[in-house]
Design a protein around this motif. Structure first.
Motif, PDB file in Angstrom:
ATOM      1  N   LEU A 185      40.714  30.962  43.183  1.00  0.00           N
ATOM      2  CA  LEU A 185      41.883  30.598  42.387  1.00  0.00           C
ATOM      3  C   LEU A 185      41.942  31.423  41.101  1.00  0.00           C
ATOM      4  O   LEU A 185      43.001  31.952  40.747  1.00  0.00           O
ATOM      5  N   VAL A 186      40.817  31.564  40.433  1.00  0.00           N
ATOM      6  CA  VAL A 186      40.765  32.366  39.206  1.00  0.00           C
ATOM      7  C   VAL A 186      41.139  33.814  39.515  1.00  0.00           C
ATOM      8  O   VAL A 186      41.912  34.435  38.775  1.00  0.00           O
ATOM      9  N   ALA A 187      40.615  34.346  40.612  1.00  0.00           N
ATOM     10  CA  ALA A 187      40.928  35.727  40.999  1.00  0.00           C
ATOM     11  C   ALA A 187      42.426  35.884  41.269  1.00  0.00           C
ATOM     12  O   ALA A 187      43.040  36.871  40.859  1.00  0.00           O
ATOM     13  N   LEU A 188      43.011  34.909  41.938  1.00  0.00           N
ATOM     14  CA  LEU A 188      44.443  34.966  42.235  1.00  0.00           C
ATOM     15  C   LEU A 188      45.265  34.881  40.944  1.00  0.00           C
ATOM     16  O   LEU A 188      46.233  35.623  40.776  1.00  0.00           O
ATOM     17  N   LEU A 189      44.872  34.017  40.040  1.00  0.00           N
ATOM     18  CA  LEU A 189      45.604  33.869  38.782  1.00  0.00           C
ATOM     19  C   LEU A 189      45.459  35.097  37.886  1.00  0.00           C
ATOM     20  O   LEU A 189      46.363  35.421  37.112  1.00  0.00           O
ATOM     21  N   ASP A 190      44.303  35.782  37.991  1.00  0.00           N
ATOM     22  CA  ASP A 190      44.033  36.933  37.125  1.00  0.00           C
ATOM     23  C   ASP A 190      44.543  38.265  37.677  1.00  0.00           C
ATOM     24  O   ASP A 190      44.468  39.268  36.980  1.00  0.00           O
ATOM     25  N   THR A 191      45.063  38.286  38.895  1.00  0.00           N
ATOM     26  CA  THR A 191      45.522  39.552  39.457  1.00  0.00           C
ATOM     27  C   THR A 191      46.746  40.049  38.680  1.00  0.00           C
ATOM     28  O   THR A 191      47.633  39.280  38.315  1.00  0.00           O
ATOM     29  N   GLU A 192      46.723  41.337  38.409  1.00  0.00           N
ATOM     30  CA  GLU A 192      47.847  41.970  37.704  1.00  0.00           C
ATOM     31  C   GLU A 192      49.088  41.953  38.577  1.00  0.00           C
ATOM     32  O   GLU A 192      50.162  41.589  38.128  1.00  0.00           O
ATOM     33  N   GLU A 193      48.895  42.354  39.816  1.00  0.00           N
ATOM     34  CA  GLU A 193      50.020  42.443  40.742  1.00  0.00           C
ATOM     35  C   GLU A 193      49.967  41.248  41.679  1.00  0.00           C
ATOM     36  O   GLU A 193      49.052  41.107  42.497  1.00  0.00           O
ATOM     37  N   LYS A 194      50.903  40.349  41.532  1.00  0.00           N
ATOM     38  CA  LYS A 194      50.913  39.118  42.322  1.00  0.00           C
ATOM     39  C   LYS A 194      51.355  39.434  43.751  1.00  0.00           C
ATOM     40  O   LYS A 194      52.311  40.166  43.969  1.00  0.00           O
ATOM     41  N   PRO A 195      50.634  38.874  44.743  1.00  0.00           N
ATOM     42  CA  PRO A 195      51.009  39.104  46.142  1.00  0.00           C
ATOM     43  C   PRO A 195      52.354  38.434  46.472  1.00  0.00           C
ATOM     44  O   PRO A 195      52.815  37.551  45.748  1.00  0.00           O
ATOM     45  N   ALA A 196      52.937  38.846  47.590  1.00  0.00           N
ATOM     46  CA  ALA A 196      54.248  38.325  47.989  1.00  0.00           C
ATOM     47  C   ALA A 196      54.205  36.807  48.190  1.00  0.00           C
ATOM     48  O   ALA A 196      55.140  36.102  47.827  1.00  0.00           O
ATOM     49  N   ALA A 197      53.157  36.281  48.742  1.00  0.00           N
ATOM     50  CA  ALA A 197      53.041  34.841  49.016  1.00  0.00           C
ATOM     51  C   ALA A 197      52.257  34.136  47.903  1.00  0.00           C
ATOM     52  O   ALA A 197      51.541  33.171  48.147  1.00  0.00           O
ATOM     53  N   TYR A 198      52.404  34.607  46.694  1.00  0.00           N
ATOM     54  CA  TYR A 198      51.634  34.096  45.558  1.00  0.00           C
ATOM     55  C   TYR A 198      51.781  32.580  45.399  1.00  0.00           C
ATOM     56  O   TYR A 198      50.784  31.858  45.273  1.00  0.00           O
TER      57      TYR A 198
END
Length: 186
Positions: free
Chosen positions: A35-48
């Motif tokens: 979850l932290v990795a997903l929240l910290d990604t610069e470029e959000k994935p399409a299914a964010y």
């Protein structure tokens, strides 16, 4: 079933509960990291949004599971200790029970009964612990060394949350849904 097998069964239940609790805590930690990795990604994935919602649901269910497993662990720990003490007491009484009950016979046989007898016995045990520090019997020392006299503080903390029955039902439904998504892995 003898006391030794009850003690061993209780210890096996304790080991299983601890293993389940630790496994669930590890699952929760890895989910938190994702979850932290997903929240910290610069470029959000399409299914964010759906990934975020899925991870949050995956965090809520283990919190409930951890609570249930911690409660199982606390209960199993209590059963192990009780089983050891009951077994040791039964061994003591088989060897010295006649002498003990004979010593307490004036109260047992008089109208004072069991309640007064227990006061005398309690006083005698308290005095004996002042004279000599109690030592765990060698027959149970290995078991008590493994389980400890008290449980891990983090297990107590994990067991402290209270979920009403309706919430248990909601979490169970979420768990079933996650298991269906993961093909029974969750």
């Amino acid at each position: 079933m003898n006391a030794g097998s009850i003690t061993q069964e209780a210890l096996n239940d304790y080991r299983s509960a601890i293993k389940s609790w630790l496994t669930l805590r590890n699952t929760q930690s890895s989910c938190q990291l994702r979850l932290v990795a997903l929240l910290d990604t610069e470029e959000k994935p399409a299914a964010y949004a759906s990934q975020l919602e899925d991870l949050r649901e995956r965090l809520a269910v283990p919190e409930w599971q951890i609570n249930c497993a911690a409660r199982d662990g606390l209960y199993a720990h209590q059963i192990v200790l009780e089983s050891c003490v009951i077994s040791a007491t039964e061994n003591f009484m088989s060897e010295h029970g006649d002498a003990l009950t004979d010593a307490l016979a004036p109260f047992f046989c008089a109208p004072y009964g069991l309640e007064a007898t227990m006061k005398i016995l309690r006083t005698a045990v308290a005095r004996q612990t002042e004279v000599r520090t109690p030592v765990i019997s060698a027959a149970y020392k290995i078991i008590i060394d493994e389980t400890g006299l008290t449980v891990d503080a983090s297990m107590c903390a994990d067991a402290s949350a209270s979920f009403p029955p309706a919430q248990h039902k909601v979490f169970l439904a979420s768990l079933n849904r996650l298991n269906e998504k993961e093909g029974g892995r969750y």
